[in-house]
Each structure stands twice: as C-alpha cells, then as structure tokens.
Scaffold this motif. Sequence first.
Motif, short mmCIF file in Angstrom:
data_model
loop_
_atom_site.label_atom_id
_atom_site.label_comp_id
_atom_site.label_asym_id
_atom_site.label_seq_id
_atom_site.Cartn_x
_atom_site.Cartn_y
_atom_site.Cartn_z
N THR A 1 0.75 -0.73 0.03
CA THR A 1 -0.31 0.17 0.32
C THR A 1 0.46 0.95 -0.11
O THR A 1 2.59 1.45 0.91
CB THR A 1 -0.85 0.47 1.45
OG1 THR A 1 0.20 0.48 2.82
CG2 THR A 1 -1.60 -1.28 1.28
N PRO A 2 0.76 1.63 -0.66
CA PRO A 2 1.28 3.71 -0.71
C PRO A 2 1.25 4.27 1.00
O PRO A 2 0.64 4.43 1.85
CB PRO A 2 1.03 4.31 -1.82
CG PRO A 2 -0.73 3.87 -2.14
CD PRO A 2 -0.67 2.52 -1.48
N PRO A 3 2.79 4.65 0.83
CA PRO A 3 3.26 5.31 2.18
C PRO A 3 1.90 6.40 2.12
O PRO A 3 1.33 7.16 1.28
CB PRO A 3 4.11 5.92 2.71
CG PRO A 3 4.21 5.89 1.23
CD PRO A 3 4.18 4.86 0.03
N PRO A 4 0.77 7.36 3.49
CA PRO A 4 0.14 7.69 3.75
C PRO A 4 0.93 9.29 3.57
O PRO A 4 1.96 9.08 3.13
CB PRO A 4 0.39 8.23 5.16
CG PRO A 4 1.03 7.15 5.88
CD PRO A 4 1.49 6.67 4.76
N PRO A 5 0.40 10.26 2.90
CA PRO A 5 0.62 11.78 2.51
C PRO A 5 1.07 12.79 3.96
O PRO A 5 1.05 12.48 4.96
CB PRO A 5 0.19 12.03 1.48
CG PRO A 5 -1.57 12.19 2.57
CD PRO A 5 -1.24 10.65 2.44
#
Length: 636
Positions: free
Chosen positions: A361-365
């Motif tokens: 999953t992409p890291p949180p902004p």
Amino acid sequence: MPHSIRPGDVLADRYRLVDLLTESGGGRFWRAHDRVLERHVALHVIAADDARAPGLLEAARRSAMILDRRILRVLDADTDDGLVFVVNEWGSGTSLDILVAGGPLLPRRAAWVAGEVADSVARAHEAGVTHGRLVPENVMVDRNGEIRVIGFSVDAAMHGLTGSRVESDIADLAGLLYCGLTGRWAGVSASAVPRAPAEHGEVLRPRQVRAGVPRSLDALCDAVLHASGDGVARASARHRELIAPTTASEISLYLADYVGDPVGISEALLAGLPAHHEEQFLVLPAVPDIPARDSAEIPAVTQAVPLTGSTTDADADLEDDTDGTGSEEEPAPPAELATQAGLPIFDDDNDDVSWLESRTTPPPPPPPFEEPPERPLFAPAPASGEPARRPRPGAATTSTGSDFWPWESATGTGRTTGSGLTRVVDDEPPPGRSWLRLAMLIAACLLLLVAMVVAYNLGRGKTVLGTEPAPADPTPSASASTTPTAAVPLGGLVAEDLDPQGTDGGESPEDAPLVVDGDPATTWTTSSYNEQFGPAGLKTGVGLTIDLNGEHTVSSVALDLVGSPTSVSLYVTEAAPDGVRDLEPAVSGTADGESLDLELPDDTTGRFLVVWLTALPLQDDGRFRGSVAEVTVRGE
C-alpha cells in the motif's frame, strides 16, 4: 581403502591431511599441508591393491618429467601403509568450462587459450608424455591471467585410461578451441560442457553453431576434428592457406600466427571474470566415481569451484573474412552452482524474507504545509507622542561610563539589568592593574641588563661569569696518540682443498699446499666441469681451507689466478669448516684478469680462511676449470 585416515593424520610423515574434498570411486581427494615446505598441496589417495594404482604411479612419474610453467606439477608420489598417493601443486583460478558458461570467448582470446595449452602439450609430446584428458575442466586461467593445465597424465590414470593418447590430445586441443568459440564441447574425451551439435555422425563446424567465427579458426577445427581425408579436403577447400595439422606443435604455431602479439589478452580475460574471482579456489581433477574403460564412458567429474560471469568485452577482434550470416545464438544459462563446504546455504522457499518485500500500500501523504503568518515588511510608524523604539520589558537602560562591578551597590549611581541587579558606574580603574604593568617593565629591564653583561664578558675572551677560561691540555689523549697496527702478510699458512659436494674424495688435495708456498709458478687446479657452478650446475662451488696458524684479524686477501673470469667468495671462521652452506661470506668479487685483491670488513677475526670459487673460466676444450697460483693473507 583404510578408514583410519582422517583430518589431522600425517601421511608419509610429511603431509598433514586438512580437508577431505571428494570421496568417490574408491579414492579420496584431500587438501593437505606439506610440513617440510610449509605450503598447501593437493593429495590423491587410493588403496594400494586398486587396479589403477600401478598406472597412477607410472603416470605421476611421467608427468614429473615435464617442466613447463603452465602445468600444475606432480610434486611427490609413493606408497605408504597400504595407500598409494600422488601430490600435486595447489592451484587457484577459473576453469574454461566456467569461463564459457556465461557465453563464448572472443575469437582471438579463444585462440590464445588453446594455443597456450597446445604449446605445453607439444613439449610434453616431444618427451613422450601425453595428457590423456584435455577437457575444459582441466584448463584454467589463474589469478595472474596465465593458463594452467591440470592433471597431466594423472587424471587419465585415475579414470583407468592407459597407453599413449597422442591422437586423443590432438583432437581435444581442437575441442578446446571449439569450446572457446562456441561454448560447446567437440573433443573425444568426456566433459561436463554441453556436447556440440552433430549431423550425420559428425559435429558441425563452429561457424554453423555461432555466427562471427573467423574462417581460419573454423577451418582448423574442421580439419582436426574431421581428420579423415574427406574432412581435410573440405577444410582445405574452404581455407586454402590451411595445412591440416597433425601435431600439437603445428596447432600451436598456427594459433600463434593468428593471435600475433598477445599483449593485453590475459589482462582482458581477468577483467571479464566475475567480481569474486579474487577469492582463491582450488581447481584440480577429482577422483572419478567409477573407473572407466573407455573415454566415452568417463563421467565428467572435476573438483572445480564454478564461477559465473560474462566474458564479453570491448575488443571485438573478428577477422575480415567472416560472412556475417546467421544470428548470434543466445548464450546458454550458467550451470547450477555446486554447494561448497563452509559457505551458507539459502532456502528461498522457507527463509523469512518478508522484511525485504516491497510495500503493498502506498505510504500516507505528509501533513499539509501551513503558511506562516504574514509579517509587515516595515514596522508601523509610532503614534504621535510615543518614542520611536520601545525598550523590552526588564531591559537595562543605557548609560555611559565604566561598567566594572556587575552587582548592586548601596551607594553610587547605577543601572539595572534584566535580572534585577543594579550595574554601578564607577570611574576608578580596577585595583592592582598598575602594579602588574610596573612588574613587567622591571623584568624586561633586568633581562636586557643580563644580556649586555654576558655579551661584554664573551667579547673580552672570558666566560659568561667573567672568569678566565681554563687552559687547554696540551697532552693529546691516549686514543689520539694510538696508531693502528699496520697489516702485514701472515706466515705459517697451511692450505687444504674443500669439496663438500664432491663424491670422489677431494679436489686435487695434493696440490692444495702450492697456493701458500710463495712460488707463483706452482698452481692448484680444480677438476674440469661440463657446466658452470650455480643452482643449475653440478655443484655450487669448490675451494680451499687455509689455516692461519692462530686467530688473526684479516684485513685483505690477494689472489693470483690463472684464467678469467673467476668469481670468489671469502669466509672467515673460528673452526675448520666442512662446507659453506650455513656460512655468510665476508666479501665476494670477480677477477676480470689474473689477480684479485679483496678488502674484508673491519674486525673480521678468525683462524680459518675459506677461498670459495663460485664461477670458473671457460677453457679452450669447452669445459670449465679454474687455477689458483698464490694466496696472500694480510692481517694482524
């Protein structure tokens, strides 16, 4: 095979077994330590009652006859306690089968490798010795970029191959060139390299397997591998300049002519090796699983550490006569690496490497950037009647004057600090400062006065304190008045011959006294030798032992010689020597004429002088012979 040998045992009271590398076919292959020469060696061991034992010993003796820099030599072979063992050099490098695993070599490099092997095999054939199994596993590039040939005669004997195998060596030489050009094996001996494709019972020419192979190298492989009349005729028709080679020497000359100047080829091969080629690995033939009776039945087993890596490089030195037809064949995938003792084993199915997996999953902004509050570029103008700048709360008011005491005083005017203390303004300087300046001035004046007094006393020829200097002692010291004793010729000398490496009992012993009889017309002459003295000769030297009739300090020795040039080393000892092996020469020299004066170092003391001839003049009869007419010893 006795089972009592194990790591730590000593074979033949010399070779300590270190690591058992392989064990198969009734034999064992060890890494051993030579306790005499302090080095590692490779050790093949089989039972003395094995059918291959006599042939193995005979092959080791034949192989030891060949002295070539490319051959890993046989160092020892013997029978001990029911075992037959052969000792080889311990080599390191990358074998040819590993080099071509990542792709074929460039034509000029493949020709250089095969030519180097052919040159060594040609010398062995001239001495009547054959290799028997010139497979890619037995040819390697060492750590210096040189070609080394492994298992000369011994490997064939371990596989049960006996008799002369000259034709097999010739065919395998062409197979080595074929292997370097195509990455396939076309020789007659069995190898682990994939077999060359064949059509109607004959292997295809290299140009039919891989595009870009020069015509001259293609014709050489075709002529040797198809040695029948039809094969030679086909090769000659394709390449008119080729004369079908029948010996290893002819193959070596042909490949040397194709390669030309070999400078830079070995460095290029080293540069194309894998990065971990710097590690040292043993590459020697291992014991076969089953004693084979025919070369076609021999299993390809060689103790070689496989190293992977591409051999491609920038010097694409193809000939102009390539036809350019066909497409470049994809290189075969490298063979599976064998597990080595001492290296970790990785299980890709069971090892937990989840920490290496990429994020699913992409890291949180990151949080949004907040703009700072606006600040005016210039301060607003003060209101009417207000000062232009207001002091900070608790800040001290400015005043002029000397601020020395930082604490509050009950008297005097002062100003407050931010901490609530009152800073007092006082016009008086700090106490004690004027006394320090006065003391420094007085000290400088005293130093100047002392310097003037010292200069005045020295100018009048007196001491620093102004006293008269003590008169010099006119009497010279004992050491200065002592003169060294002049060196004079020593008398009462007795001369004997010295020949520790001889077998006939002496070196003209009856003439030895003539060198100290005072008559230059009488001489002591050595025996005549076919070779000059030295490590390669029969002896390292002969000489004379001269008794000085008591202990003396020898300063110089004069020699009257017959013939030139003659090289001489002088030794001075306390006791009569029986040789010069463990002695250090006091001085050495070479006489270009018929006289030689040698000065010995100071304090060279002893009773016996050894005149040791290390090089003799060449006489008219073509033999080496030296003569000493007179020896004059000067000393105290």
